[in-house]
Scaffold this motif. Structure first.
Motif, PDB file in Angstrom:
ATOM      1  N   PRO A   1     -51.453  48.627  18.496  1.00 32.11           N
ATOM      2  CA  PRO A   1     -50.123  48.048  18.690  1.00 32.11           C
ATOM      3  C   PRO A   1     -50.014  46.672  18.032  1.00 32.11           C
ATOM      4  O   PRO A   1     -51.015  45.980  17.839  1.00 32.11           O
ATOM      5  N   LYS A   2     -48.793  46.289  17.712  1.00 28.96           N
ATOM      6  CA  LYS A   2     -48.553  45.004  17.066  1.00 28.96           C
ATOM      7  C   LYS A   2     -48.774  43.860  18.068  1.00 28.96           C
ATOM      8  O   LYS A   2     -48.586  44.015  19.273  1.00 28.96           O
ATOM      9  N   LEU A   3     -49.146  42.722  17.513  1.00 23.30           N
ATOM     10  CA  LEU A   3     -49.459  41.552  18.340  1.00 23.30           C
ATOM     11  C   LEU A   3     -48.283  41.139  19.218  1.00 23.30           C
ATOM     12  O   LEU A   3     -48.461  40.820  20.405  1.00 23.30           O
ATOM     13  N   ASP A   4     -47.076  41.131  18.672  1.00 21.52           N
ATOM     14  CA  ASP A   4     -45.910  40.723  19.463  1.00 21.52           C
ATOM     15  C   ASP A   4     -45.748  41.611  20.692  1.00 21.52           C
ATOM     16  O   ASP A   4     -45.463  41.126  21.792  1.00 21.52           O
ATOM     17  N   GLU A   5     -45.939  42.926  20.508  1.00 21.87           N
ATOM     18  CA  GLU A   5     -45.805  43.848  21.629  1.00 21.87           C
ATOM     19  C   GLU A   5     -46.869  43.575  22.693  1.00 21.87           C
ATOM     20  O   GLU A   5     -46.585  43.595  23.896  1.00 21.87           O
TER      21      GLU A   5
ATOM     22  N   ILE B   1     -48.310  41.634  28.078  1.00 23.65           N
ATOM     23  CA  ILE B   1     -49.114  40.803  28.988  1.00 23.65           C
ATOM     24  C   ILE B   1     -48.219  39.918  29.837  1.00 23.65           C
ATOM     25  O   ILE B   1     -48.449  39.758  31.044  1.00 23.65           O
ATOM     26  N   ARG B   2     -47.178  39.377  29.243  1.00 23.70           N
ATOM     27  CA  ARG B   2     -46.244  38.560  30.017  1.00 23.70           C
ATOM     28  C   ARG B   2     -45.544  39.405  31.088  1.00 23.70           C
ATOM     29  O   ARG B   2     -45.350  38.960  32.226  1.00 23.70           O
ATOM     30  N   GLN B   3     -45.140  40.627  30.720  1.00 19.79           N
ATOM     31  CA  GLN B   3     -44.494  41.514  31.695  1.00 19.79           C
ATOM     32  C   GLN B   3     -45.440  41.830  32.854  1.00 19.79           C
ATOM     33  O   GLN B   3     -45.009  41.975  34.004  1.00 19.79           O
ATOM     34  N   ALA B   4     -46.742  41.933  32.524  1.00 18.79           N
ATOM     35  CA  ALA B   4     -47.753  42.196  33.558  1.00 18.79           C
ATOM     36  C   ALA B   4     -48.129  40.936  34.314  1.00 18.79           C
ATOM     37  O   ALA B   4     -48.907  41.005  35.269  1.00 18.79           O
TER      38      ALA B   4
END
Length: 282
Positions: free
Chosen positions: A172-176, A181-184
């Motif tokens: 997966p792309k770094l931005d995703e 991680i922020r969502q988690a």
């Protein structure tokens, strides 16, 4: 209080089981440990049980594989103490499936060149959540084709640029990854910037707010990079971490026993404090 915050078990590409890792971490004088298997947190519940048994603080963690679109280089991001780990599940499972696909293809490629069977290789992958190049190499070592996992044969077969049996894994792309991680509500730490020549990227990310820390102390960070990374952390008020990237006998290039690269008490406290802020939505 000190901790080794980068350890891999048989659940990814390490050679050592969770029971032994936690037991020997305590014997090595550690107070805290993070099991950060590649793209899976499946070892966390068992590690926490073992931690309570031996009096060792376990930080739930995972090392997430990704890549930087600008450079095309691989990047690893460590995620600690995610308050909503289910938010990571889709991303991690997708990566494990892709890794299994590429692993099966590499088994097929190697089997054309050497009389090794898929069943033999999968014995080494039996405890893992996926198939790794080290599993293939262990079977080839059994058959006498080399004497070390990361020797000449590994380079011949699996070098990123010239390996005769390499199959690209799409990450997966770094931005995703950073957004997930922020969502988690996890603590995001940029892993070993020297390994994939990512110093320019970490310079950009340090002040961005997307990472909470940098893995400064790692066996493969160069002394020059380590000094700059420490300065980056201080200048941007982010966390300084350390970890051995422990893989047991599957280590690459040089030995990295548990506790030989650590996170100090001050920065361990900062990780827990940052996790509380994230849990509160800050």
């Amino acid at each position: 209080m000190i901790g080794d915050l980068h350890c891999h078990s048989k659940l990814s590409d390490g050679s050592t089981g969770l029971d032994d890792i936690v037991f020997y971490a305590k014997r090595a004088g550690l107070d805290a440990l993070a099991i950060t298997d590649h793209d899976t947190m499946s070892g966390v519940p068992r590690a926490e049980i073992l931690g309570r048994r031996y009096g060792l603080t376990i930080l739930p963690g995972v090392e997430i594989s990704t890549f930087d679109e600008d450079t095309g280089r691989r990047v690893h991001i460590l995620c600690y103490l995610p308050q909503k780990p289910d938010a990571l599940a889709g991303l991690l499972n997708r990566t494990l499936e892709e890794r299994r696909r590429s692993g099966e293809k590499m088994i097929e490629n190697v089997s054309r060149l050497y009389p090794v069977t898929r069943e033999h290789i999968l014995r080494y992958a039996a405890a893992s959540n996926s198939i790794y190049k080290v599993h293939i190499m262990q079977a080839l070592l059994d058959l006498g084709y080399d004497t070390t996992v990361y020797g000449a044969l590994y380079q011949q077969l699996f070098s990123d640029r010239t390996g005769s049996c390499i199959e690209k894994t799409v990450y997966p792309k770094l931005d995703e990854v950073l957004q997930t991680i922020r969502q988690a509500r996890g603590v995001a730490v940029f892993a070993h910037p020297s390994v994939y020549r990512s110093m320019e990227l970490v310079r950009r990310l340090a002040p961005s707010g997307w990472i909470d820390g940098i893995e400064v102390y790692h066996p493969r960070n160069t002394p020059e990079d380590q000094k700059e990374l420490l300065d980056l952390c201080r200048q941007n008020n982010i966390i300084v971490t350390g970890g051995t990237d422990f893989h047991g006998s599957n280590c690459s290039r040089k030995a990295n026993p548990l506790g030989s690269a650590i996170t100090d008490e001050e920065n361990l406290k900062k990780i827990f404090a940052r996790a509380k802020e994230l849990a509160a939505g800050q």
